[in-house]
Design a protein around this motif. Structure first.
Motif, mmCIF file in Angstrom:
data_model
loop_
_atom_site.group_PDB
_atom_site.id
_atom_site.type_symbol
_atom_site.label_atom_id
_atom_site.label_comp_id
_atom_site.label_asym_id
_atom_site.label_seq_id
_atom_site.Cartn_x
_atom_site.Cartn_y
_atom_site.Cartn_z
ATOM 1 N N VAL A 163 0.984 -1.246 0.226
ATOM 2 C CA VAL A 163 -0.035 0.031 0.111
ATOM 3 C C VAL A 163 0.840 1.218 -0.086
ATOM 4 O O VAL A 163 1.916 1.241 0.825
ATOM 5 C CB VAL A 163 -0.718 -0.028 1.281
ATOM 6 N N THR A 164 0.423 2.438 -0.781
ATOM 7 C CA THR A 164 1.220 3.615 -0.761
ATOM 8 C C THR A 164 0.304 4.553 -0.416
ATOM 9 O O THR A 164 -0.888 4.372 -0.399
ATOM 10 C CB THR A 164 1.771 3.930 -2.320
ATOM 11 N N HIS A 165 0.767 5.973 0.191
ATOM 12 C CA HIS A 165 0.071 6.897 0.622
ATOM 13 C C HIS A 165 0.809 7.986 0.156
ATOM 14 O O HIS A 165 1.761 8.211 0.350
ATOM 15 C CB HIS A 165 -0.114 6.911 2.129
ATOM 16 N N SER A 166 -0.008 9.357 -0.233
ATOM 17 C CA SER A 166 0.438 10.740 -0.327
ATOM 18 C C SER A 166 0.134 10.931 1.304
ATOM 19 O O SER A 166 -1.343 11.190 1.242
ATOM 20 C CB SER A 166 -0.208 11.464 -1.318
ATOM 21 N N THR A 167 1.058 11.097 2.056
ATOM 22 C CA THR A 167 0.391 11.478 3.378
ATOM 23 C C THR A 167 0.260 13.074 3.553
ATOM 24 O O THR A 167 -0.559 13.408 4.341
ATOM 25 C CB THR A 167 1.707 11.279 4.507
ATOM 26 N N THR A 168 0.158 13.876 2.097
ATOM 27 C CA THR A 168 0.005 14.935 1.956
ATOM 28 C C THR A 168 -1.462 15.345 2.408
ATOM 29 O O THR A 168 -1.758 16.345 2.553
ATOM 30 C CB THR A 168 0.543 15.535 0.533
ATOM 31 N N LYS A 169 -2.155 14.266 1.753
ATOM 32 C CA LYS A 169 -3.818 14.546 1.929
ATOM 33 C C LYS A 169 -4.247 14.307 3.281
ATOM 34 O O LYS A 169 -3.791 15.080 4.318
ATOM 35 C CB LYS A 169 -4.081 13.476 0.941
ATOM 36 N N TYR A 170 -5.265 13.193 3.563
ATOM 37 C CA TYR A 170 -5.912 13.165 4.781
ATOM 38 C C TYR A 170 -5.014 12.679 6.062
ATOM 39 O O TYR A 170 -5.192 13.257 7.018
ATOM 40 C CB TYR A 170 -7.047 12.143 4.587
ATOM 41 N N ILE A 171 -3.978 12.190 5.677
ATOM 42 C CA ILE A 171 -3.236 11.908 6.799
ATOM 43 C C ILE A 171 -2.690 12.898 7.454
ATOM 44 O O ILE A 171 -2.791 13.276 8.734
ATOM 45 C CB ILE A 171 -1.937 10.730 6.508
ATOM 46 N N ASP A 172 -2.164 13.964 6.807
ATOM 47 C CA ASP A 172 -1.880 15.208 7.200
ATOM 48 C C ASP A 172 -3.235 16.179 7.696
ATOM 49 O O ASP A 172 -3.408 16.350 8.669
ATOM 50 C CB ASP A 172 -0.831 16.090 6.162
ATOM 51 N N GLY A 173 -3.760 16.397 6.548
ATOM 52 C CA GLY A 173 -5.207 16.860 6.780
ATOM 53 C C GLY A 173 -5.204 18.511 7.018
ATOM 54 O O GLY A 173 -6.440 18.677 6.798
ATOM 55 N N HIS A 174 -4.175 18.988 7.195
ATOM 56 C CA HIS A 174 -4.129 20.358 7.530
ATOM 57 C C HIS A 174 -3.508 21.103 6.516
ATOM 58 O O HIS A 174 -3.007 22.437 6.730
ATOM 59 C CB HIS A 174 -3.790 20.332 8.977
ATOM 60 N N GLY A 175 -2.927 20.477 5.289
ATOM 61 C CA GLY A 175 -2.272 21.151 4.313
ATOM 62 C C GLY A 175 -0.937 21.960 4.894
ATOM 63 O O GLY A 175 -0.570 23.013 4.323
ATOM 64 N N VAL A 176 -0.268 21.022 5.864
ATOM 65 C CA VAL A 176 1.132 21.755 6.020
ATOM 66 C C VAL A 176 2.307 20.967 5.623
ATOM 67 O O VAL A 176 3.476 21.552 5.753
ATOM 68 C CB VAL A 176 1.164 21.586 7.861
ATOM 69 N N ALA A 177 2.170 19.742 5.393
ATOM 70 C CA ALA A 177 3.512 18.761 4.902
ATOM 71 C C ALA A 177 3.260 17.903 3.799
ATOM 72 O O ALA A 177 2.403 17.087 3.824
ATOM 73 C CB ALA A 177 3.872 18.045 6.231
ATOM 74 N N VAL A 178 4.192 18.083 2.819
ATOM 75 C CA VAL A 178 4.170 17.083 1.778
ATOM 76 C C VAL A 178 4.889 15.781 2.230
ATOM 77 O O VAL A 178 5.903 15.940 2.843
ATOM 78 C CB VAL A 178 4.870 17.742 0.680
ATOM 79 N N GLY A 179 4.460 14.686 1.746
ATOM 80 C CA GLY A 179 4.843 13.560 2.281
ATOM 81 C C GLY A 179 4.282 12.177 1.788
ATOM 82 O O GLY A 179 3.228 12.214 1.325
ATOM 83 N N GLY A 180 4.962 11.022 1.885
ATOM 84 C CA GLY A 180 4.246 10.035 1.257
ATOM 85 C C GLY A 180 4.894 8.625 2.261
ATOM 86 O O GLY A 180 5.546 8.861 3.083
ATOM 87 N N CYS A 181 4.332 7.330 1.807
ATOM 88 C CA CYS A 181 4.440 6.291 3.076
ATOM 89 C C CYS A 181 4.295 5.136 2.050
ATOM 90 O O CYS A 181 3.564 5.198 1.276
ATOM 91 C CB CYS A 181 3.568 6.410 3.951
ATOM 92 N N ILE A 182 5.032 3.811 2.156
ATOM 93 C CA ILE A 182 4.928 2.746 1.502
ATOM 94 C C ILE A 182 4.875 1.689 2.761
ATOM 95 O O ILE A 182 5.495 1.865 3.718
ATOM 96 C CB ILE A 182 6.249 2.315 0.793
ATOM 97 N N VAL A 183 3.858 0.723 2.581
ATOM 98 C CA VAL A 183 3.502 -0.155 3.473
ATOM 99 C C VAL A 183 3.511 -1.421 3.014
ATOM 100 O O VAL A 183 2.898 -1.865 1.995
ATOM 101 C CB VAL A 183 2.083 0.230 4.418
#
Ligand SMILES: *Cc1c(COP(=O)(O)O)cnc(C)c1O
Length: 427
Positions: A201-221
């Motif tokens: 699974v991948t994520h752009s954590t930039t979206k809901y995981i951050d959810g406040h529009g402060v940090a561009v990021g991603g994740c691989i699980v």
């Protein structure tokens, strides 16, 4: 260990302080870590022992956020990246090299499409794009001897197509390759793709995981479930000795965590793209409210989708949580508790009317962003997907009049009032 619920994991996982240590995960803003002997440091480089030595490879703040996402998804290991783009690139590149091929659904984020179809092609990796509605038989016909994975999005950004996990996972496994899914829009709160056989699974954590529009990021699980050694000839990077690591074989040394370990020790070592500890701290904190926020994003979005669908000037509304939507049944099957806060709709007046509505909005603002606490809108045909021609747009399920409305956490009646005054101004 007891298996906790998603709310408990969201606030507790990843950080277990000992006596006198900080209750919150500290921001370990340090590039490097100290060792007492030269040998101790040498063992780390040989992967004989584990420990922090350089933040590009591992950092305690990053590890905490990665562990939290990993536990929410139900995986065996996870790695943060500097962006969602880096996550999707690494996820595929970890098992594909020049001369290889992979398959991706056409209903994916525009940036991912560009990466797969244009940039990775320059690296000698070929991607076949398939319609998500493709029949199982036809999908199977797209596999080649050098096919290494299949890729899709749980809920496609911005087409809002719900992936038919059963069909795609079955085809991938039938051909001895893993299924990789970008779970950005659904988040692990609403969908845990591993439960449906997905491998990575991948994520752009930039979206809901951050959810406040402060940090561009991603994740691989990594689910830890794919049996790499069963198809050892397809995945030499995982199943044969890595010369750049003194002949270590990932599947032998790391078992279920072979894929995610290679991702860190090989790709992150060589290509960089680490998330900063400061950003990891932000997403770590945001994860704590993710279950609560998703519930509100979804209930607001459903109310607004219902309202839009009754508006006489609105031509169509797409929201997988809305009864009657083309993907309602798939959404109910894979995401019974809710989908996401993103709606798309088009005005009867076409592309121009849609653009005009956007210009009249006051509360909802035009930003290149989605999945934020504040309601926002975007016109994919003229913004995120403007590199695509009309045929490619149609293939990705994007009509020229499509407005992507990312419903925030405001009072739903305020968002509706804003849409109403904007739509009233358009013929
Ligand atoms: C935004 C997005 C990406 C890219 O993520 P960045 O963090 O912007 O690099 C990838 N996939 C999906 C589904 C997205 O919405």
């Amino acid at each position: 260990m007891k298996k906790y619920g998603i709310n408990t994991i969201a606030v507790q996982a990843g950080w277990d302080p000992k006596n006198g240590e900080s209750r919150n995960t500290p921001i370990v803003q340090s590039t490097t870590f100290k060792y007492e002997t030269s040998e101790a440091m040498g063992d780390l480089f040989d992967l004989k022992t584990s420990g922090y030595f350089y933040t590009r490879l591992a950092n305690p703040t990053n590890d905490c956020a990665a562990k939290r996402i990993c536990d929410m998804e139900g995986g065996v290991g996870a790695m943060l990246t500097s962006s969602g783009q880096a996550a999707n690139f690494f996820a595929v590149f970890n098992i594909c090299e020049a001369g290889d091929h992979f398959i991706a659904s056409s209903a994916i984020y525009g940036g991912t499409f560009n990466l797969f179809v244009w940039t990775m092609k320059k690296m000698g990796i070929e991607c076949t794009i398939v319609d998500p509605e493709i029949s199982y038989e036809e999908l199977c016909s797209k596999f080649k001897p050098n096919t290494k994975c299949v890729f899709g999005e749980t809920i496609a950004n911005p087409a809002l197509v719900v992936l038919d996990f059963d069909k795609f996972v079955k085809a991938a496994h039938e051909h001895g390759v893993p299924m990789i899914v970008d779970n950005t829009f659904a988040t692990p709160v609403n969908c845990r793709p591993f439960e449906f056989g997905v491998d990575i699974v991948t994520h752009s954590t930039t979206k809901y995981i951050d959810g406040h529009g402060v940090a561009v990021g991603g994740c691989i699980v990594d689910s830890g479930n794919f049996e790499w050694s069963k198809y050892a000839d397809k995945f030499p990077g995982l199943c044969t000795p890595d010369e750049s690591y003194h002949g270590l074989t990932y599947t032998e040394s790391f078992g279920k965590a072979a894929y995610i370990t290679k991702c860190t020790t090989h790709l992150m070592r060589d290509l960089g793209s680490i998330q900063s500890p400061q950003n990891a701290f932000y997403i770590n904190m945001s994860l704590e409210s993710l279950p609560l926020r998703m519930e509100k994003h979804c209930s607001n979005a459903l109310e607004i989708a219902k309202w839009l669908s009754k508006n006489p000037k609105v031509a169509w509304v797409r929201y997988p949580g809305l009864e009657g939507d083309k993907y309602y049944d798939l959404a109910k099957k894979y995401m019974p508790n809710g989908t996401c806060g993103v709606i798309s709709f088009g005005m009867k007046g076409g592309r121009d009317a849609s653009a005009e509505v956007m210009n009249h909005l006051q509360l909802a603002c035009i930003v290149t962003h989605v999945a934020d606490a504040r309601t926002c809108v975007l016109h994919p045909a003229s913004h995120t997907h403007r590199q695509m021609n009309d045929a490619q747009l149609a293939e990705a399920g994007i009509l020229p009049e499509l407005i992507r409305l990312s419903v925030g956490l405001e009072n739903p009646e305020d968002i509706i009032a804003d849409l109403e005054q904007a739509i009233d101004k358009v013929n």
